[in-house]
Design a protein around this motif. Structure first.
Motif, PDB file in Angstrom:
ATOM      1  N   ASP A  88      30.347  27.312  43.383  1.00 31.49           N
ATOM      2  CA  ASP A  88      31.436  27.377  44.364  1.00 31.49           C
ATOM      3  C   ASP A  88      32.524  28.611  43.713  1.00 31.49           C
ATOM      4  OD1 ASP A  88      30.656  25.273  45.755  1.00 31.49           O
ATOM      5  OD2 ASP A  88      31.791  23.999  44.465  1.00 31.49           O
ATOM      6  N   THR A  89      33.255  29.031  44.616  1.00 31.46           N
ATOM      7  CA  THR A  89      34.244  30.148  44.403  1.00 31.46           C
ATOM      8  C   THR A  89      35.385  29.699  44.930  1.00 31.46           C
ATOM      9  OG1 THR A  89      32.458  32.042  44.811  1.00 31.46           O
ATOM     10  CG2 THR A  89      35.065  32.504  44.868  1.00 31.46           C
ATOM     11  N   ASP A  90      36.365  29.870  43.851  1.00 32.55           N
ATOM     12  CA  ASP A  90      37.774  29.421  44.192  1.00 32.55           C
ATOM     13  C   ASP A  90      38.436  30.474  44.902  1.00 32.55           C
ATOM     14  OD1 ASP A  90      40.635  29.094  43.680  1.00 32.55           O
ATOM     15  OD2 ASP A  90      40.448  28.367  41.690  1.00 32.55           O
ATOM     16  N   PRO A  91      39.104  29.817  46.338  1.00 33.55           N
ATOM     17  CA  PRO A  91      39.588  30.720  47.155  1.00 33.55           C
ATOM     18  C   PRO A  91      40.828  31.369  46.684  1.00 33.55           C
ATOM     19  CG  PRO A  91      39.944  28.224  47.715  1.00 33.55           C
ATOM     20  CD  PRO A  91      39.055  28.490  46.421  1.00 33.55           C
ATOM     21  N   PHE A  92      41.415  30.919  45.516  1.00 31.57           N
ATOM     22  CA  PHE A  92      42.504  31.486  45.203  1.00 31.57           C
ATOM     23  C   PHE A  92      42.335  32.622  43.935  1.00 31.57           C
ATOM     24  CE2 PHE A  92      45.141  28.860  47.617  1.00 31.57           C
ATOM     25  CZ  PHE A  92      44.395  27.460  47.607  1.00 31.57           C
ATOM     26  N   THR A  93      41.568  32.504  43.167  1.00 30.09           N
ATOM     27  CA  THR A  93      41.514  33.424  42.324  1.00 30.09           C
ATOM     28  C   THR A  93      40.170  34.327  42.504  1.00 30.09           C
ATOM     29  OG1 THR A  93      39.793  32.116  40.863  1.00 30.09           O
ATOM     30  CG2 THR A  93      41.946  31.714  40.417  1.00 30.09           C
ATOM     31  N   GLY A  94      39.187  33.967  43.316  1.00 23.49           N
ATOM     32  CA  GLY A  94      38.004  34.802  43.642  1.00 23.49           C
ATOM     33  C   GLY A  94      37.094  34.725  42.561  1.00 23.49           C
ATOM     34  N   LEU A 125      40.332  44.547  35.948  1.00 24.45           N
ATOM     35  CA  LEU A 125      40.172  43.886  37.316  1.00 24.45           C
ATOM     36  C   LEU A 125      39.724  42.532  37.027  1.00 24.45           C
ATOM     37  CD1 LEU A 125      39.331  43.750  40.144  1.00 24.45           C
ATOM     38  CD2 LEU A 125      36.996  44.725  39.487  1.00 24.45           C
ATOM     39  N   TRP A 126      39.103  42.038  35.862  1.00 23.60           N
ATOM     40  CA  TRP A 126      38.463  40.522  35.622  1.00 23.60           C
ATOM     41  C   TRP A 126      39.964  40.048  35.398  1.00 23.60           C
ATOM     42  CZ3 TRP A 126      34.592  37.764  36.375  1.00 23.60           C
ATOM     43  CH2 TRP A 126      34.549  36.507  35.629  1.00 23.60           C
ATOM     44  N   SER A 127      40.807  40.519  34.568  1.00 17.49           N
ATOM     45  CA  SER A 127      42.022  39.699  34.169  1.00 17.49           C
ATOM     46  C   SER A 127      42.775  39.331  35.689  1.00 17.49           C
ATOM     47  CB  SER A 127      43.033  40.530  33.396  1.00 17.49           C
ATOM     48  OG  SER A 127      44.232  40.133  33.062  1.00 17.49           O
ATOM     49  N   GLU A 128      42.933  40.284  36.417  1.00 18.68           N
ATOM     50  CA  GLU A 128      43.612  40.123  37.490  1.00 18.68           C
ATOM     51  C   GLU A 128      43.006  39.170  38.590  1.00 18.68           C
ATOM     52  OE1 GLU A 128      46.773  41.482  39.050  1.00 18.68           O
ATOM     53  OE2 GLU A 128      46.880  41.454  36.826  1.00 18.68           O
ATOM     54  N   ASP A 134      47.661  34.237  41.306  1.00 16.02           N
ATOM     55  CA  ASP A 134      48.446  35.178  42.059  1.00 16.02           C
ATOM     56  C   ASP A 134      47.989  36.412  41.798  1.00 16.02           C
ATOM     57  OD1 ASP A 134      49.473  35.301  39.677  1.00 16.02           O
ATOM     58  OD2 ASP A 134      51.733  35.279  40.106  1.00 16.02           O
ATOM     59  N   GLY A 135      46.772  36.840  41.370  1.00 13.74           N
ATOM     60  CA  GLY A 135      46.348  38.110  40.959  1.00 13.74           C
ATOM     61  C   GLY A 135      45.664  38.944  42.203  1.00 13.74           C
TER      62      GLY A 135
END
Length: 328
Positions: A5-11, A173-176, A181-182
Motif C-alpha cells: 500500500d502507498t500512503d496517499p499523503f507521503t507517496g 527527494l527521499w526526505s521530502e 506535507d512534502g
C-alpha cells in the motif's frame, strides 16, 4: 507479510518487511526487476524496503540484513542506480565488477545479466530510471535526437562533485517524500526535482554522449534573454520551468542557463524565485488583508516554509512574519 500500500499523503509505501526469501524475491520482482535470490548464511533474512514511484523514476530504501546474492535477468526498460547509505556490496556482469559503498555507487544498465552480492550491513537508496525518460532528458540537453541509450560503466566514483550532487539530490527527494506535507503533495515540484536528478546522473557518469553534453554552449542573443525576463516579470505565477522558458526564448535549456549566467548573473530558476519573493514581500507589506504568511507564501509557490523563511530573510534582512508585524 509484505504490504505494498502507498500512503496517499507521503507517496512512500508502508514499511515492507519479511524474513521469507521467496516473499522478498517476489516483491523486488514487482518493484524493480525479475531475478533469482539466494541466501548464503544461516542468519535470518531481515528484508526491509520502502519506495515511491512516479512516471520518471522509482526511489527505494532497501536492505536484506543478510548475505544474499541476486542474479538479475536482463531488462530492456530501466537502469538501476544503487547509492550506498551504509555497509557495502558488490555487483558484476562477468566483464566488470563494482563496489557499492566506501565512496562508490553502481549503475546497473538494461540488457545485461548481473550478479549482486549483498552483505548484512548494506543499506541503499535504489533508483529505477526508465530508459525512455533518461533518453528523453539526454535528447533535450543536447538538443538533438540520440540513436542509442547511454552506456555507463558499472562503477560510479562518489568523490566527484557531480556524483555528490546526485547523491544529495536523491537524499533530499527521499526526505521530502517522507514528510506528510512534502513534495508528494506538490506534483510539479517533484517533477522538477526528478528531472534535475536525471540531468545530474547524465553529467555525473561518463557515457558515449558525455563530450557532446559538456561541449561549450553558444550564447543566445541578449534580446532572447530579455524576452524571457519580461515574461517572468509579467507572469511569475505561471509554471515557469526551465524547459518552458527555453521554448519562449527559442533556445536549448543549456543555452538559456548560459545566457542567464552571463547577462543576469543567476540561473533562470533563481531569477524566478527572486521575482516571486518580491511579490510575497509586496503582499506582506499590505497586511493581513492578503492572508497569513503561510497563505501568501503558498500562493506564490513557496511550500517549504522554513526554506522560504531563510530565502526571504537573506533577500530582505528580516523574517516574513516580521514584515507583516511591522505593517500592523
Amino acid at each position: 507479510m509484505i504490504s505494498s500500500d502507498t500512503d496517499p499523503f507521503t507517496g512512500i509505501s508502508d514499511p515492507l518487511t519479511t524474513h521469507d526469501l521467496e516473499e522478498a524475491r517476489t516483491y523486488i520482482d514487482q518493484v524493480y526487476a525479475s531475478h533469482r535470490l539466494e541466501a548464503h548464511t544461516d542468519r535470518q533474512l531481515d528484508f526491509r524496503h520502502r519506495y515511491s514511484r512516479s512516471g520518471r523514476l522509482t526511489i527505494g530504501h532497501l536492505t536484506y540484513g543478510a548475505d544474499v546474492s541476486l542474479d538479475i535477468v536482463p531488462t530492456e526498460q530501466s537502469y538501476h542506480v544503487c547509492l550506498p547509505l551504509q555497509g557495502r556490496c558488490f555487483v558484476e556482469d562477468g566483464a566488470e565488477r563494482a563496489q557499492i559503498g566506501d565512496g562508490h555507487a553502481a549503475i546497473l544498465p538494461p540488457m545485461r545479466s548481473l550478479s549482486v552480492q549483498w552483505t548484512p550491513t548494506s543499506v541503499q537508496h535504489v533508483l529505477k530510471v526508465p530508459r525512455a525518460a533518461l533518453e528523453m532528458q539526454l535528447a533535450r540537453l543536447v538538443n538533438q535526437p540520440i540513436d542509442s541509450s547511454p552506456k555507463f560503466a558499472l562503477d560510479v566514483d562518489l568523490k566527484t562533485g557531480a556524483a555528490q550532487a546526485l547523491q544529495s539530490s536523491v537524499a533530499f527527494l527521499w526526505s521530502e517524500l517522507s514528510r506528510v506535507d512534502g513534495l508528494s503533495t506538490i506534483s510539479l515540484a517533484r517533477e522538477h526535482l526528478e528531472q534535475s536528478i536525471l540531468t545530474q546522473l547524465l553529467f555525473a557518469v561518463d557515457h558515449q554522449y558525455s563530450e557532446l553534453l559538456r561541449a561549450d554552449v553558444r550564447q543566445p542573443r541578449p534580446s532572447r534573454i530579455r524576452k524571457v525576463l519580461d515574461y517572468i516579470d509579467a507572469h511569475p505565477e505561471h509554471d515557469l520551468t526551465t524547459a518552458y522558458l527555453a521554448e519562449i526564448a527559442g533556445v536549448t535549456e543549456r543555452a538559456l542557463q548560459a545566457g542567464f549566467r552571463k547577462l543576469v548573473g543567476v540561473s533562470p530558476s533563481i531569477y524566478v524565485r527572486d521575482v516571486r519573493l518580491e511579490r510575497v514581500h509586496a503582499e506582506l507589506l499590505m497586511g493581513p488583508a492578503y492572508g497569513t504568511v503561510t497563505e501568501i507564501a503558498s500562493r506564490w509557490g513557496f511550500y517549504h516554509l522554513s526554506r522560504f523563511a531563510g530565502q526571504y530573510k537573506h533577500r530582505f534582512g528580516v523574517l516574513p512574519s516580521e514584515t507583516m508585524t511591522r505593517c500592523r
